[in-house]
Structure formats: structure tokens, C-alpha cells
Write a protein that holds these residues in place. Sequence first.
Motif, mmCIF file in Angstrom:
data_model
loop_
_atom_site.group_PDB
_atom_site.id
_atom_site.type_symbol
_atom_site.label_atom_id
_atom_site.label_comp_id
_atom_site.label_asym_id
_atom_site.label_seq_id
_atom_site.Cartn_x
_atom_site.Cartn_y
_atom_site.Cartn_z
ATOM 1 N N ILE A 114 -2.247 -36.408 -41.702
ATOM 2 C CA ILE A 114 -2.048 -36.261 -43.144
ATOM 3 C C ILE A 114 -0.576 -36.447 -43.501
ATOM 4 O O ILE A 114 -0.241 -37.081 -44.508
ATOM 5 C CB ILE A 114 -2.546 -34.890 -43.625
ATOM 6 C CG1 ILE A 114 -4.054 -34.740 -43.357
ATOM 7 C CG2 ILE A 114 -2.258 -34.715 -45.111
ATOM 8 C CD1 ILE A 114 -4.915 -35.769 -44.040
ATOM 9 N N ALA A 115 0.311 -35.914 -42.661
ATOM 10 C CA ALA A 115 1.745 -36.075 -42.917
ATOM 11 C C ALA A 115 2.130 -37.550 -42.922
ATOM 12 O O ALA A 115 2.958 -37.990 -43.729
ATOM 13 C CB ALA A 115 2.557 -35.316 -41.865
ATOM 14 N N GLY A 116 1.512 -38.325 -42.032
ATOM 15 C CA GLY A 116 1.783 -39.758 -42.000
ATOM 16 C C GLY A 116 1.308 -40.460 -43.258
ATOM 17 O O GLY A 116 1.973 -41.376 -43.765
ATOM 18 N N VAL A 117 0.157 -40.026 -43.773
ATOM 19 C CA VAL A 117 -0.359 -40.599 -45.021
ATOM 20 C C VAL A 117 0.606 -40.302 -46.165
ATOM 21 O O VAL A 117 0.944 -41.184 -46.967
ATOM 22 C CB VAL A 117 -1.760 -40.030 -45.343
ATOM 23 C CG1 VAL A 117 -2.234 -40.522 -46.709
ATOM 24 C CG2 VAL A 117 -2.759 -40.432 -44.265
ATOM 25 N N THR A 171 -2.884 -34.832 -58.253
ATOM 26 C CA THR A 171 -4.099 -34.260 -57.670
ATOM 27 C C THR A 171 -4.259 -34.716 -56.227
ATOM 28 O O THR A 171 -4.632 -33.929 -55.349
ATOM 29 C CB THR A 171 -5.331 -34.677 -58.492
ATOM 30 O OG1 THR A 171 -5.159 -34.280 -59.856
ATOM 31 C CG2 THR A 171 -6.595 -34.030 -57.936
ATOM 32 N N LEU A 172 -3.963 -35.987 -55.978
ATOM 33 C CA LEU A 172 -4.032 -36.515 -54.613
ATOM 34 C C LEU A 172 -3.093 -35.737 -53.694
ATOM 35 O O LEU A 172 -3.472 -35.346 -52.579
ATOM 36 C CB LEU A 172 -3.666 -38.000 -54.617
ATOM 37 C CG LEU A 172 -3.546 -38.689 -53.253
ATOM 38 C CD1 LEU A 172 -4.867 -38.627 -52.496
ATOM 39 C CD2 LEU A 172 -3.099 -40.142 -53.429
ATOM 40 N N GLY A 173 -1.874 -35.505 -54.147
ATOM 41 C CA GLY A 173 -0.915 -34.768 -53.334
ATOM 42 C C GLY A 173 -1.384 -33.358 -53.024
ATOM 43 O O GLY A 173 -1.239 -32.870 -51.892
ATOM 44 N N SER A 180 -4.163 -30.685 -44.965
ATOM 45 C CA SER A 180 -3.219 -30.400 -43.891
ATOM 46 C C SER A 180 -3.233 -28.918 -43.540
ATOM 47 O O SER A 180 -3.260 -28.543 -42.362
ATOM 48 C CB SER A 180 -1.808 -30.833 -44.308
ATOM 49 O OG SER A 180 -0.869 -30.533 -43.298
ATOM 50 N N GLU A 181 -3.244 -28.069 -44.559
ATOM 51 C CA GLU A 181 -3.244 -26.629 -44.323
ATOM 52 C C GLU A 181 -4.527 -26.171 -43.631
ATOM 53 O O GLU A 181 -4.509 -25.220 -42.841
ATOM 54 C CB GLU A 181 -3.066 -25.893 -45.654
ATOM 55 C CG GLU A 181 -1.679 -26.071 -46.267
ATOM 56 C CD GLU A 181 -1.582 -25.497 -47.666
ATOM 57 O OE1 GLU A 181 -2.648 -25.121 -48.221
ATOM 58 O OE2 GLU A 181 -0.467 -25.423 -48.209
#
Length: 227
Positions: A114-117, A171-173, A180-181
Motif C-alpha cells: 500500500i505504501a508503494g501505491v 477518499t482514496l487516500g 495499510s492499518e
Amino acid sequence: MTIRQQQFRSRLEFSSSEEWRHYVETRVPEGERDFVIASGLTALYVRFHEVRDIRIPKDLLEALTKVTTLGEPKRTAELNTLNARLFDGMSRFLFANLSSVPTPRTEENADTIIAGVVTGLERENASFALWSSYERAQRKGSHLPTWEQYVQALLASEEPHSIEFTLSMGTLGQLLRQLSEQRKTISPLLINRIRALHREREGQERNLAARMVLQELLEAVTPCTSA
């Protein structure tokens, strides 16, 4: 309920948005495509309510029934407005039930994926980068208005569809952060669709693509247990 689309197939007959889009682009006359695409979203949204036994407001059901009697472009514009109401109701339902759904175990590198996205979006998608900048400032204690107010003020001279897309990136963010959480991951295909959003044709097509992605992410955050 369904929105009649003359001789065209229902969105529910297709297993993926890619198959549906290919069908619309190759089998539906150009003048009918916007309404057929909007009708496809309506079918998905209504199905979402049905499998979860969520009641759709009576006035909204009546409006959905009457929309086919309108002429273009009012017909498609009205259906898009009604779809937005359906989607807002879905979002409220899913977020309200987040805490009651257990988090499944996933790969240990889910948060890294997710961090990479997020990093890719910050680099490639200007609207998402704006959200990230806003969120960082908010976390540092800056006295900012709400995201909606911030975007409306900053993009006051932009077209409504651009404002809607930028708001959807917020909203996506938020959804990506929740994934991720919760240490959940998403498919490579969905990741590609997320990263391609800003390359969609500006306007209704891009905003519809964003809504489809957000719906799938909402499902990933809160899986349906009654379907």
C-alpha cells in the motif's frame, strides 16, 4: 430494481469492469454509452443494497424509476446525481460498520504494498498529491478547513468534474490508509486501475472510474459477509 437499457446487457452479467467497459465500447452506440455506463453503476449500487438488506429511500427509488422518461442530456445527468446519492449511502454504511468486522490475516508485506501505491500516486497523480500535502499539514496541527472546503476554495475556477475527482482522491487516500492499518492488500489489477485513474479522459468517464475503484476499496476494507 433495474434501469432499462433497451437491448443492452446488464452490468451484472459481467465479472469485471474491464469486460463491461469493452462491451460498452464495442457494442453500444456512442450516443447511448454515457447513460448505459451510468445505468451499469446503478445496477451495482442497487445490488449492493439488496444483498445487505439496506433500504433505499422511497424518493430515490421513485426518481430512479422516472429517470428513463427523460431526454438526453438531462437523463444521464440526473442518473449520475442519483448514483452519487446511492454511493454516499453505501459509504456511510460501510464506514459505520468498520469496527464490527474482524481484520483477516494477510501477507506481512501488505502495508509495504500500500505504501508503494501511495508513493506512486503522489508522484504521478496531481490530485492525490494535493490530498497528501493537505493530510500532512493537518497532522502537523495546521488549522485547515475541511478537505471539501479546502478543495472548493482552491479549485473555485475549475470545472465541477475536476473538483469531484480531486475530492474523490481524498477518499482514496483515506481508504488506502485504512487498508495499510488493517494490514490488508489488494490485487495487482486493482492497483493498476488506481494508478491509471489520472490518465482517464477528464470528465464523467474519469469520475465514474474513480467511483468504481472506491467502491472496490470499500469492499476490501469491509468485506460483505451476507452476500
